[in-house]
Design an enzyme around this catalytic site. Sequence first.
Site, short mmCIF file in Angstrom:
data_model
loop_
_atom_site.label_atom_id
_atom_site.label_comp_id
_atom_site.label_asym_id
_atom_site.label_seq_id
_atom_site.Cartn_x
_atom_site.Cartn_y
_atom_site.Cartn_z
N HIS A 191 -9.17 11.04 0.99
CA HIS A 191 -8.24 9.93 0.87
C HIS A 191 -6.96 10.19 1.66
CE1 HIS A 191 -5.64 6.97 -1.42
NE2 HIS A 191 -6.75 6.26 -1.27
N ASP B 107 17.26 9.51 -8.27
CA ASP B 107 18.71 9.76 -8.16
C ASP B 107 19.18 9.90 -6.72
OD1 ASP B 107 18.96 9.69 -10.91
OD2 ASP B 107 18.88 11.86 -11.17
N ASP C 27 0.40 19.67 18.18
CA ASP C 27 0.96 20.96 18.62
C ASP C 27 1.46 21.74 17.42
OD1 ASP C 27 0.18 20.34 21.20
OD2 ASP C 27 2.12 19.51 21.75
N LYS D 30 3.29 4.39 -1.17
CA LYS D 30 3.44 5.26 -2.34
C LYS D 30 4.73 6.04 -2.17
CE LYS D 30 -1.23 4.70 -1.87
NZ LYS D 30 -1.95 4.25 -0.66
N LYS E 144 -4.05 10.78 4.63
CA LYS E 144 -3.54 10.07 5.80
C LYS E 144 -2.50 10.97 6.45
CE LYS E 144 -4.19 6.83 2.28
NZ LYS E 144 -5.59 6.66 2.42
N HIS F 290 0.82 -1.22 0.00
CA HIS F 290 0.00 0.00 0.00
C HIS F 290 0.85 1.26 0.00
CE1 HIS F 290 -3.37 2.61 1.72
NE2 HIS F 290 -3.92 2.04 0.65
#
Length: 420
Positions: free
Chosen positions: A313, A141, A320, A136, A315, A134
């Site tokens: 979608h 380089d 603080d 991404k 996450k 899952h």
Amino acid sequence: MNVAVDHIATDQPPDDSKARDLDYGWQSGNQVQLLENGEAYFPAVFEALRGAEREILLETFILFEDKVGVELHSILIEAAKRGVKVVVSLDGFGCGELSPGFLRELAEAGVMVQMFDPAPKTLGIRTNWFRRLHRKIVVVDARVAFIGGINFSADHLADFGPEAKQDYSVQVIGPAVADLHHFALAQSGRQVRSRRGWRRRQQRPSPWTNEPGDGLVRLIYRDNIQHRDDIEDAYIHALSQARQRVVIANAYFFPGYRLLREIRNAARRGVHVQLIMQGQPDVLLAKLAARMLYDYLLKDGVVIHEYCQRPLHGKVALVDDEWSTVGSSNLDPLSLALNLEANVLIRDQAFNQQLYERLEALAHNHCQTMPEKRKPRLWLWRLTVGFLVFHVMRHFPVLASWLPAHKPRLKPFEATPHDV
């Protein structure tokens, strides 16, 4: 001519012992840029890919053959043809609809394509639901990296329509890129430098450092071996230290009791805690499951917003005025107990403030705030049902993953001429 496409299909890093049990510390002196939605993410990534000189490492859960996927496909082929080493790791479920011809063209150009847990359909239905790749991550380089929740698909662009997703990723430049590069390289099965040499290079203060400073970044990840709880533990630790504010925006929210309790405890001691959940979900069950937990949190002062403009979608979270996290991990049983995930922790006041302003604008302009239910009998009924649903959903993915159809496994792929 048959063109073979490599496959990896295991929860574990490759058998090379140098790639096992990777643990990354805080790295200072980084530049971190928030990328909101595909409008910011795709141009930044594609520019970096087009400028690649030596190596591209790319992992994604979803790659579609739409306008975004086609552009990425073209860029990767061009890079491989000019001599750049290109390694692309895809999930067998999220990328299960890619045509053999699409993959064949990548392989023929010299792109090393890998598929995590590929599986054929059974009676027209894909059964490899659990233990997904899952993450991404894109590293170019070993100098610039991208990590977050955005897949390579057109539904992350506003012009997709009302189903376009609201999401976030970050671009990282600086010492932390070496960790992201090392991790992506190890997970791809490619040769990595010795663990001893790599650890000498690292700056490794306490993994839960509370030292002030800007540009601190730490890579954390979840696997099914020795880092099962690292992302959940990071949230819990940050929440336990919260003194002023907490904002969590998460698409699929159904965490374990430890995390729920820490959220509630933060609100009880006077921290302003805001949750941004899906109000217009792409998966209706996600909304229903999250709502089972609302009363438990609302009664102690947690403020809950439901984002209603389009599917959420994201996450992301902040605590603080300094601590933030962005990554691929939802706060649900799949991400916290099964999937392979990766987040970055960020200690940077400017980044924290930018993320806070974006989330505050989202909450005030495009969300509805959930009222606290004050009827005792209704609250007791919802709490009882929520308790039952919580435990069923918490344990069902683990039980289901034991089934043979859901065990990650090696399966070679070959694209033949008639597939094209």
